[in-house]
Design a protein around this motif. Structure first.
Motif, mmCIF file in Angstrom:
data_model
loop_
_atom_site.group_PDB
_atom_site.id
_atom_site.type_symbol
_atom_site.label_atom_id
_atom_site.label_comp_id
_atom_site.label_asym_id
_atom_site.label_seq_id
_atom_site.Cartn_x
_atom_site.Cartn_y
_atom_site.Cartn_z
ATOM 1 N N GLU A 7 0.840 -1.252 0.258
ATOM 2 C CA GLU A 7 -0.057 0.067 0.539
ATOM 3 C C GLU A 7 0.839 1.132 0.642
ATOM 4 O OE1 GLU A 7 -2.891 0.187 -0.946
ATOM 5 O OE2 GLU A 7 -3.294 2.055 0.160
ATOM 6 N N THR A 8 1.957 1.828 1.109
ATOM 7 C CA THR A 8 2.491 2.906 1.271
ATOM 8 C C THR A 8 3.725 2.746 -0.230
ATOM 9 O OG1 THR A 8 2.533 1.562 3.594
ATOM 10 C CG2 THR A 8 3.892 3.772 2.726
ATOM 11 N N ILE A 9 4.479 1.451 -0.447
ATOM 12 C CA ILE A 9 4.726 2.104 -1.852
ATOM 13 C C ILE A 9 4.319 2.242 -2.904
ATOM 14 C CG2 ILE A 9 6.629 1.239 -3.337
ATOM 15 C CD1 ILE A 9 7.914 -0.755 -1.424
ATOM 16 N N SER A 10 3.200 1.552 -3.180
ATOM 17 C CA SER A 10 1.976 1.776 -4.117
ATOM 18 C C SER A 10 1.631 3.185 -4.187
ATOM 19 C CB SER A 10 1.000 0.973 -4.337
ATOM 20 O OG SER A 10 -0.383 1.495 -4.979
ATOM 21 N N GLN A 11 1.215 4.101 -3.325
ATOM 22 C CA GLN A 11 0.416 5.635 -2.701
ATOM 23 C C GLN A 11 2.240 6.341 -3.283
ATOM 24 O OE1 GLN A 11 -1.135 6.517 1.152
ATOM 25 N NE2 GLN A 11 -2.351 4.507 0.882
ATOM 26 N N LEU A 12 2.916 6.011 -2.992
ATOM 27 C CA LEU A 12 4.600 6.975 -2.819
ATOM 28 C C LEU A 12 4.721 6.835 -4.315
ATOM 29 C CD1 LEU A 12 7.703 7.971 -2.137
ATOM 30 C CD2 LEU A 12 8.316 5.409 -2.513
ATOM 31 N N MET A 13 5.019 5.874 -5.420
ATOM 32 C CA MET A 13 4.972 5.796 -6.373
ATOM 33 C C MET A 13 4.044 6.285 -7.712
ATOM 34 S SD MET A 13 5.889 1.739 -7.291
ATOM 35 C CE MET A 13 7.718 1.370 -7.191
ATOM 36 N N GLU A 14 2.567 6.513 -6.771
ATOM 37 C CA GLU A 14 1.308 7.353 -7.369
ATOM 38 C C GLU A 14 1.795 8.652 -7.423
ATOM 39 O OE1 GLU A 14 -3.136 7.973 -6.815
ATOM 40 O OE2 GLU A 14 -2.520 6.384 -6.300
ATOM 41 N N GLU A 15 2.637 9.407 -6.018
ATOM 42 C CA GLU A 15 2.706 10.373 -6.089
ATOM 43 C C GLU A 15 3.528 10.762 -6.478
ATOM 44 O OE1 GLU A 15 1.029 12.730 -4.235
ATOM 45 O OE2 GLU A 15 -0.228 11.588 -3.993
ATOM 46 N N GLU A 16 4.670 10.119 -6.890
ATOM 47 C CA GLU A 16 5.754 10.503 -7.887
ATOM 48 C C GLU A 16 5.524 10.400 -9.334
ATOM 49 O OE1 GLU A 16 8.281 6.638 -6.857
ATOM 50 O OE2 GLU A 16 9.461 8.098 -4.950
ATOM 51 N N GLN A 17 4.782 9.871 -9.784
ATOM 52 C CA GLN A 17 4.204 10.469 -10.899
ATOM 53 C C GLN A 17 3.388 11.638 -11.059
ATOM 54 O OE1 GLN A 17 2.402 6.683 -11.770
ATOM 55 N NE2 GLN A 17 2.484 7.036 -14.850
ATOM 56 N N ARG A 18 2.694 11.707 -9.910
ATOM 57 C CA ARG A 18 1.858 13.318 -9.791
ATOM 58 C C ARG A 18 2.767 14.455 -9.797
ATOM 59 N NH1 ARG A 18 -1.896 14.387 -4.395
ATOM 60 N NH2 ARG A 18 -2.535 16.406 -5.790
ATOM 61 N N MET A 19 3.904 14.158 -8.940
ATOM 62 C CA MET A 19 5.424 15.387 -8.974
ATOM 63 C C MET A 19 6.005 15.374 -10.215
ATOM 64 S SD MET A 19 6.890 17.237 -7.347
ATOM 65 C CE MET A 19 6.333 16.827 -5.137
ATOM 66 N N SER A 20 6.274 14.065 -10.986
ATOM 67 C CA SER A 20 7.128 13.904 -12.343
ATOM 68 C C SER A 20 6.028 14.988 -13.135
ATOM 69 C CB SER A 20 7.388 13.321 -12.850
ATOM 70 O OG SER A 20 7.039 12.896 -14.089
ATOM 71 N N GLN A 21 4.625 14.367 -13.187
ATOM 72 C CA GLN A 21 3.805 16.104 -13.473
ATOM 73 C C GLN A 21 3.839 16.873 -13.749
ATOM 74 O OE1 GLN A 21 1.083 13.997 -15.904
ATOM 75 N NE2 GLN A 21 0.648 16.298 -16.442
ATOM 76 N N LEU A 22 3.736 17.714 -12.573
ATOM 77 C CA LEU A 22 3.821 19.047 -11.575
ATOM 78 C C LEU A 22 5.254 19.376 -12.272
ATOM 79 C CD1 LEU A 22 2.563 21.089 -10.021
ATOM 80 C CD2 LEU A 22 3.521 20.030 -7.995
ATOM 81 N N VAL A 23 6.401 18.650 -12.140
ATOM 82 C CA VAL A 23 7.827 19.407 -12.557
ATOM 83 C C VAL A 23 8.125 19.555 -14.078
ATOM 84 C CG1 VAL A 23 10.106 19.038 -12.447
ATOM 85 C CG2 VAL A 23 9.216 19.021 -10.895
ATOM 86 N N GLY A 24 7.480 18.635 -14.764
ATOM 87 C CA GLY A 24 6.582 18.845 -16.297
ATOM 88 C C GLY A 24 6.098 20.431 -16.301
ATOM 89 N N ASP A 25 5.006 19.973 -15.861
ATOM 90 C CA ASP A 25 4.594 21.387 -16.108
ATOM 91 C C ASP A 25 5.366 22.885 -15.913
ATOM 92 O OD1 ASP A 25 1.829 19.595 -16.812
ATOM 93 O OD2 ASP A 25 1.213 20.084 -14.398
ATOM 94 N N LEU A 26 5.477 22.453 -14.413
ATOM 95 C CA LEU A 26 6.416 23.732 -13.831
ATOM 96 C C LEU A 26 7.052 24.688 -15.176
ATOM 97 C CD1 LEU A 26 6.877 23.333 -10.166
ATOM 98 C CD2 LEU A 26 5.000 24.316 -11.390
ATOM 99 N N ASN A 27 8.106 23.363 -15.597
ATOM 100 C CA ASN A 27 9.417 23.418 -17.208
ATOM 101 C C ASN A 27 8.650 24.212 -18.113
ATOM 102 O OD1 ASN A 27 11.867 23.373 -16.355
ATOM 103 N ND2 ASN A 27 11.660 21.053 -15.807
ATOM 104 N N ARG A 28 7.727 23.651 -18.979
ATOM 105 C CA ARG A 28 6.860 23.652 -19.591
ATOM 106 C C ARG A 28 6.747 25.273 -19.185
ATOM 107 N NH1 ARG A 28 5.577 18.988 -20.811
ATOM 108 N NH2 ARG A 28 3.744 18.587 -18.757
#
Ligand code: CA
Ligand code: CA
Lengths: 119, 119
Positions: free
Chosen positions: A80-101
């Motif tokens: 459960e925790t790892i799965s949530q962590l991976m989901e949040e990592e993807q959200r963060m990666s999306q956010l950083v990508g948005d900011l860069n754009r």
């Protein structure tokens, strides 16, 4: 006088206070405090890195290796925790990508304009 | 509530008003207004892109191709405006790299910490 450096530090602070970051940090700490979870995740990341390294060196990746990585992914996803962590990592990666754009928009505009100009 | 998106837009504006960006834009316009300069630069960029594409596809780049690219680089460097443009592009690339490092510092800190932790 424009000072993009100061603004970048302000953005870094903003990011640090964002829901995305605090959630990620919290899950990260949870996994690190749990020996079993940490070992599972370290193991999975090692497998991923090995495959990425192979790929970047132009080496062939076998069907077996792909299946093994997929299997390991399914295993860590059960945690459960790892799965949530991976989901949040993807959200963060999306956010950083948005900011860069957003930040590089002025440059995209500069270079975008003359691509369509003469050809 | 933290809003990194708003701050990213502010940073984009800051970047757009920076000396680095306005100089780059000005040189870009100068080259685009000069048919000879534009053709020289387009030609050089095409050579660079072709080589990069070959490299990314794992194709061998010949000694001759490297020499040709080097020669073309020396030719465009002789053109004052193009040479200045390339210098400013490098400055901009440095600046954007710096900004990216500042922005992702919180993430580096998060992931940096546990790399040194257990191994
Ligand atoms: Ca989530
Ligand atoms: Ca300069």
């Amino acid at each position: 006088m424009a000072n993009p450096y100061d603004k970048a530090h302000e953005l870094a602070n903003e990011l640090k206070q964002s829901e995305e970051f605090t959630k990620l940090q919290d899950l990260h700490n949870q996994v690190n405090a749990d020996d079993v979870a940490k070992r599972m995740l370290d193991n999975f990341r090692q497998i991923q890195m090995d495959l990425q390294q192979k790929q970047s060196q132009g080496e062939q990746i076998t069907e077996e290796e792909v299946q093994n990585a997929q299997q390991q992914f399914e295993v860590v996803q059960q945690h459960e925790t790892i799965s949530q962590l991976m989901e949040e990592e993807q959200r963060m990666s999306q956010l950083v990508g948005d900011l860069n754009r957003i930040i590089t928009e002025p440059l995209e505009a500069l270079y975008g304009v003359d691509q369509g100009e003469e050809q």
